[in-house]
Design a protein around this motif. Structure first.
Motif, PDB file in Angstrom:
ATOM      1  N   GLU A   1       0.712  -1.091  -0.213  1.00  9.77           N
ATOM      2  CA  GLU A   1       0.004  -0.127   0.083  1.00  9.77           C
ATOM      3  C   GLU A   1       0.908   1.365   0.057  1.00  9.77           C
TER       4      GLU A   1
ATOM      5  N   THR B   1      -4.458   0.015  -2.734  1.00  9.41           N
ATOM      6  CA  THR B   1      -5.231   1.086  -2.113  1.00  9.41           C
ATOM      7  C   THR B   1      -6.512   1.570  -2.903  1.00  9.41           C
ATOM      8  N   VAL B   2      -7.450   1.967  -2.430  1.00 14.97           N
ATOM      9  CA  VAL B   2      -8.608   2.586  -3.234  1.00 14.97           C
ATOM     10  C   VAL B   2      -8.398   3.647  -4.233  1.00 14.97           C
TER      11      VAL B   2
ATOM     12  N   LYS C   1     -11.744  -6.149   2.173  1.00 15.54           N
ATOM     13  CA  LYS C   1     -11.012  -5.351   1.089  1.00 15.54           C
ATOM     14  C   LYS C   1     -12.082  -5.387  -0.156  1.00 15.54           C
TER      15      LYS C   1
ATOM     16  N   ARG D   1     -13.148  -2.302  -1.993  1.00 15.87           N
ATOM     17  CA  ARG D   1     -12.397  -1.534  -2.848  1.00 15.87           C
ATOM     18  C   ARG D   1     -12.583  -1.591  -4.363  1.00 15.87           C
TER      19      ARG D   1
END
Length: 294
Positions: A114, A147-148, A174, A177
């Protein structure tokens, strides 16, 4: 030459397995193993067993654990030339406990991946694997450990305009996402029943119901698994549902990744929808029984 890009988590899996049932607070004998893992790595390992050559795009630390992990990936025949190696970030790790009654608990420490962010995608823009003028063409397996923000960037990026995107969440925690990629014009989404429910903010009684709901939410194509019960593939036209072979379950971590990889391989080899889904279900069943699918 690479057959597919595997983008996401490549780390060490530390798995404790017990043959007895467990509950919170259980202290039982068993076996503890450390193996290469992570969603992208699990997919890549299955792709190698079926003869494809994957390229890994991920973040791995320049520590002893990272050196060992890269060496193992190269030994298995994966292309590691484009991995982002960080001097400051440690190699990620996943820890899980499995028992006769399934997965008891797991913790995924993918903080380095991330933190690396879009640095892992540099080979797609600097000409090594592609560029905005000539984007990468071919299969891309993408996992939800990113990550988003990075997934949002991928959803609108010209670097992925020519790719056949195959997307999977890293875990139910997750799954949401992936909402940013749900309506992507070239994405195929692979989820289990729980993850499908999280994406649709409801619960489903069957994989077929979940698949239809995801299509209604704008997905181009989805595959939904439900453990040993069944799996469904849906497009805007119809839903195909099949049941996997019944096997004795000896492990669960990595089963969904094995299913996804086997399905990608089958389609890359020209199999039709039914044959590809059947082969993927057989591969996942073989995996959870303790054998390696081929």
């Amino acid at each position: 030459m690479t057959d597919i890009l595997c983008i996401g988590s490549v780390l060490w899996d530390v798995i404790g397995r017990a043959s007895s049932h467990m509950r919170v607070g259980s202290d039982v004998p068993g076996r503890i193993t450390r193996l290469p893992g992570g969603v992208a790595m699990n997919i890549a390992m299955t792709l190698r067993r079926f003869g494809m050559t994957p390229t890994l795009l991920t973040a791995i630390g320049r520590d002893a654990e990272g050196d060992e992990l890269v060496a193992e990936a190269k030994r298995m025949g994966m292309i590691c030339d484009h991995i982002y190696r960080s001097d400051d970030l440690p190699t990620d790790v996943y820890m899980a406990v499995e028992a006769a009654n399934g997965l008891i608990a797991a913790i995924a420490d993918a903080h380095s991946l991330e933190a690396a962010g879009n640095k892992i995608l540099r080979p797609l823009s600097n000409g090594a694997l592609g560029s905005e003028i000539k984007p990468f063409e071919g299969f891309v397996a993408l996992d939800g450990n990113l990550t988003v923000e990075l997934l949002q960037g991928i959803a609108s990026s010209a670097l992925f305009a020519a790719a056949d995107l195959r997307v999977a969440p890293a875990s139910p925690g997750k799954a949401e996402r992936l909402l940013t990629l749900l309506e992507h014009s070239s994405a195929t989404i692979y989820v289990n029943l729980e993850e499908a429910g999280l994406l649709c903010q409801t619960e489903f009684a069957s994989s077929a119901d979940a698949a239809r709901a995801l299509i209604n939410r704008g997905a181009r194509r989805v595959l939904v698994t439900d453990g040993g019960k069944d799996a469904s593939e849906a497009t805007g036209l119809d839903v195909l549902t099949l049941t996997p072979p019944a096997v004795l379950v000896t492990r669960v971590t990595g089963a969904g990744d094995t299913f996804m990889a086997a399905h990608i391989v089958s389609e890359a080899q020209g199999m039709d929808r039914r044959a590809a889904l059947e082969r993927a279900l057989r591969a996942a069943a073989t995996y959870v029984s303790g054998e390696n699918p081929r």
